[in-house]
Every structure is written in structure tokens, then in C-alpha cells.
Design a protein around this motif. Sequence first.
Motif, PDB file in Angstrom:
ATOM      1  N   SER A 339      -7.926  -4.218   6.662  1.00 19.30           N
ATOM      2  CA  SER A 339      -8.512  -2.945   6.509  1.00 19.30           C
ATOM      3  C   SER A 339      -9.023  -2.364   7.675  1.00 19.30           C
ATOM      4  O   SER A 339      -9.551  -3.019   8.408  1.00 19.30           O
ATOM      5  CB  SER A 339      -8.971  -2.472   5.111  1.00 19.30           C
ATOM      6  N   ASN A 389      -0.561   3.557  11.580  1.00 16.03           N
ATOM      7  CA  ASN A 389      -1.626   3.903  10.625  1.00 16.03           C
ATOM      8  C   ASN A 389      -0.926   3.496   9.463  1.00 16.03           C
ATOM      9  O   ASN A 389       0.201   4.168   8.792  1.00 16.03           O
ATOM     10  CB  ASN A 389      -2.031   5.215  10.646  1.00 16.03           C
ATOM     11  N   VAL A 391      -0.815   2.798   5.266  1.00  8.80           N
ATOM     12  CA  VAL A 391      -1.688   3.147   3.836  1.00  8.80           C
ATOM     13  C   VAL A 391      -1.076   2.526   2.729  1.00  8.80           C
ATOM     14  O   VAL A 391       0.289   2.524   2.430  1.00  8.80           O
ATOM     15  CB  VAL A 391      -1.704   4.648   3.854  1.00  8.80           C
ATOM     16  N   GLU A 393      -1.232   2.836  -1.220  1.00  9.08           N
ATOM     17  CA  GLU A 393      -1.680   3.650  -2.293  1.00  9.08           C
ATOM     18  C   GLU A 393      -1.020   3.188  -3.745  1.00  9.08           C
ATOM     19  O   GLU A 393       0.122   3.139  -3.591  1.00  9.08           O
ATOM     20  CB  GLU A 393      -1.135   5.052  -2.079  1.00  9.08           C
ATOM     21  N   ARG A 405      -6.362   4.308  -2.399  1.00  9.39           N
ATOM     22  CA  ARG A 405      -5.666   4.270  -1.144  1.00  9.39           C
ATOM     23  C   ARG A 405      -6.621   3.489  -0.292  1.00  9.39           C
ATOM     24  O   ARG A 405      -7.925   4.101  -0.125  1.00  9.39           O
ATOM     25  CB  ARG A 405      -4.895   5.426  -0.806  1.00  9.39           C
ATOM     26  N   SER A 407      -6.683   2.188   4.050  1.00 13.26           N
ATOM     27  CA  SER A 407      -5.508   2.337   5.189  1.00 13.26           C
ATOM     28  C   SER A 407      -6.052   1.224   6.158  1.00 13.26           C
ATOM     29  O   SER A 407      -6.880   0.593   6.163  1.00 13.26           O
ATOM     30  CB  SER A 407      -5.974   3.655   6.026  1.00 13.26           C
TER      31      SER A 407
END
Length: 583
Positions: A339, A389, A391, A393, A405, A407
Motif C-alpha cells: 500500500s 492509483n 483503491v 474498497e 478503503r 490505496s
Amino acid sequence: MASKAAPSCRLVFCLLISAAVLRPGLGWYTVNSAYGDTIIMPCRVDVPQNLMFGKWKYEKPDGSPVFIAFRSSTKKSVQYDDVPEYKDRLNLSENYTLSISNAKISDEKRFVCMLVTEDDVFEAPTVVKVFKQPSKPEIVSKAPFLETDKLKKLGECISKDSYPDGNITWYRNGKVLQPLEGAVVIIFRKQMDSVTQLYTMTSSLEYKTTKADIQMPFTCSVTYYGPSGQKTVYSEQAVFDIYYPTEQVTIQVLPSKNAIKEGDNITLKCLGNGNPPPEEFLFYLPGQPEGIRSSNTYTLTDVKRNATGDYKCSLVDKKSMIASAAITVHYLDLSLNPSGEVTKQIGDALPVSCTISASRNATVVWMKDNVKLRSSPSFSSLHYQDAGNYVCETALQEVEGLKKRESLTLIVEGKPQIKMTKKTDPSGLSKTIICHVEGFPKPAIQWTITGSGSVINQTEESPYINGRYYSKIIISPEENVTLTCTAENQLERTVNSLNVSAISIPEHDEADEISDENKEKVNDQAKLIVGIVVGLLLAALVAGVVYWLYMKKSKTASKHVNKDLGNMEENKKLEENNHKTEA
């Protein structure tokens, strides 16, 4: 003669008065009057032609007469005796009808009309009855509440100023209440005012209530006699608060126990179905045998997942009367590995995992640069277009506000890679030289002419997409030249050269670099071709097997004679199939 006659007449009058008797055919006559009205009493005797005068009297309880009015038939004059209780209340008409205004209870007497002639006295008795309607009954001294299974005074029903006295009746929901030992006790009292002679009636009710009496109306009535007969007047309804003990305890969880998540505040509310409801309870938390004494609510703040369990509450003085509720504190954990910002080299492998731990099944959604992905990302060999990017979630749909969430910002780096191409314009007057560069961070491109070292500044560049772009120049060389393309970023400096013949010398053009989009189209076409070829191969194989099975089953007599011929035919077929397969 006149002076002598008068005493004689007075003597006759006196004798007749003392010897007057009720004439046959005139029975008792009763006049009913309402209290305060005017009493009208006709004489009920035909007035004789030789009438001398008429008089009215009433009889005392001992039978002695009291004269109250006199009227002469000759002088037409009226005289009223000095009787204080009838002062200014009497009126005697010409037909000897007596009226008494403002009827009172004391007017209940036997009145007698007397008509006197020279020869006789005629009497007609009248009995007066006076009635007074009582006031509307009212329930007073009402109990603030009644308790079940206890005999308690409910209240008193009172009615005033009645004549004669009336009778009071109690009702529950419109039905008459009768005395019942231990359950319904009614005590009736009446009292007469010595001045007005009017009665006040009072009835007290003691009642043993049950839960069935909740919201039940109680009323009372007074029954009395009036000039026109018996009548009844009812009171307003009265509803009493019924107290009864708690028989059941319930527990409520706020907010709804299906939507509790970590960090929430939980309020437990305990209720008893008694009236009045209990004000204090014992609350039992999971794993704690001792109850916590509190009002009907108990609040837990910032709960964690370990608060999941059974919660109970009970009465303080009756612990066996208990209620419970199972509470689940929902939680949701998300771990994204790696991450944050991660930088990798092109061609590297990068395993990505998004691990979910939740109190129930959770939904997972992957996004790249705000665009939803069909599946979770996995990189066996990184490309520049993989950068972006990402993510992960997740959410619990049934629990509002419970979502997590994390990223990953992926950076794909690479040293500059160069490929140069050239192409002669169809007019033959110029040549286009293109330097295709791939790398990240974006490499800077510089053109030079080998030998002279001159820098070419008049270039045209494409947009930088997915780590790729190009720079091109258009030249018309009069002699052979060597062009150098230099690409440099923070990782490395890369140089490549290309020989370009003079414009007058024809040469082989090199194909342009295929863009990523075109590559995808080419790949799709290749996949389509491969699919068609594989389908043809499978069809040929199936046809061969079928034919072989057919030939094997053939058992004709010419099998051995034509064996060689059959083999030749079979070989021919196989060669055709093989030819198709090669095609």
C-alpha cells in the motif's frame, strides 16, 4: 229590622261553618307543582246563585284550620288573612281559583275551598304536592389511582337540592354496579336542609379493580320524582388510572441491533409492563454475573467487537423476571499489501493482495484512477500502463457507514529504450525520421547530426502515454547523413543512430512503431486466427476418426481382395487431411 237580621245571619254562618261537611262526589284532588312555580288550585265547586262569599283555608297537621283568603260575592272585594308564610303570595280569582306563587316545600298541605250560602256551606279539598329536581350528579373525592386486587374507595356521587329525596345508582361502562362482598361496597346517605327542606343525596363507592378496568368509564345517576313522574339524570364519565404490577420485562437496543458497528454508542432500554412502570433495573453485561443498577436506560460508549454477546436486564426486587437481547458489534478490517506509494521497474512482478476480515460477508471493489476494475489487479510483468492509483474498497451493505478503503500508488520506472524509423515522402522531396522512446520518468529527447554535432531543434513530439512517445523530424538531405537520437531520464542516458541516404538515393523504409492501441487490435486478430485454425484441426480429426471406425466395421467378402486398394484410398484421405492440417 236590618239590625236584627244581621246577627241572625252571622249566627247562621257560624253554625254552617262549624257543621260544614264534604259534599258527596267531591273526592281528593291533587295539584302537582314544581318548586318555585305558581300553584293553581281551582275551587271545583259550582258557584251557587245565592252565594254569599267564598273562603280558602288549609289544615294544620293536628287538623285545625287556618283561613288565608276571603272573597265576597256582593262587594267583589278580596281579603287575605294575616298568615306570614303566604304574605304577598296569594291571588283569589272571581271564580274562586286560588293561586300561590313561588311554590315551596312547606306548601305541601291540604287546602279547602269553601263556598257559603245562607243555607249551606260547600267544601272542595285539594292536596298540594311540590317537587324539586335535584342537581346533576357529580363524582367527587375521586381516587387519584386504583390498584388491582385491592378494595379502595373510588369516589362519591353527590346530588343536591332534591324533593322528595332521590336514589343514586353507580355504573361501570354503562352497566349497573350491584353490591358484592369484598368487591363492590356502596354506602348511601341523604340529608335534609332544615330551612329549605331539600335533600342532598350522597353515595360512596368502594371498588376492587382489575386490569379489565383500564380505560373503563364509571358514572352515577340520580333517580327522582317530578310533577310528570319519575326521571333520571346522569353524571359525567370518570376514568381512573389503574395501577398493576409488572408481569413482563422487555429490553430494547438502540440503535437497531442489526446496525451496530465498532465505535458506536449502544443504549439499552429496559421496560416493564406494569403501571406505573418500574424506574430502576439491573443490567447484566456479557461475562459479568453481577448486575449494574441503573434507571431504565444504560449506555455503552465506543463499543468494540469484543462487546458482542447477550445483554440482559431484570427487576431490582425480582431478578427472576429477566429479558435478554443478543448484540453483534459489526467490524470490518482491510489490509492492502503493498500500500501507499510503490515504485517498481518495468518487467518486474508485483503480487497485490487485499485481505478482508469482517463480521459478515463484505463486498470488495477495485478502482484504478477512479474507474472500476472487473477483477483484482495482478502483475506478473509490469508495463508502463500498469502505473496508476489503485483503491481497494470494502463495505457491509447492511450496516450503514461501515466501509474501509486503502490505496496503492504504483509507479513503473524504466530506462529509456529507443527505436528509430525512416520513411520517404511519396513526392520524393523529403524524408521523415522518427525516434520512438519508451521509459519512465519521461525521457528527454535530443536530435544531433553525427560528425558535425549540430543539434536539430525543429522537431514534433507526440503525447506521452503509458511511458511512450516519439519525436520526429523532416529533412531533405543532399548527401548521406547519420542522425543520432538521445533519450535521457533519471535512470539512464540512451543513444541510437540511423543512417539516412541522400534524397536522390532510394532506400528501404522502416515500418513505424506500432502503438499500444494498434498492438491490442493486432493481438485480437491473432487470437481470432488461432481460434479458427484450432477449430479446423479438431474438425479434421473428428472426420478421420469417424471414417476409420466406418472402415473397421466393414466385413464384406471383398475386404481382403481390395485390401491394398482400400489402403491406398485411406492413405489418400489421410494425406488430404494432413494437407488441410498443414494449411
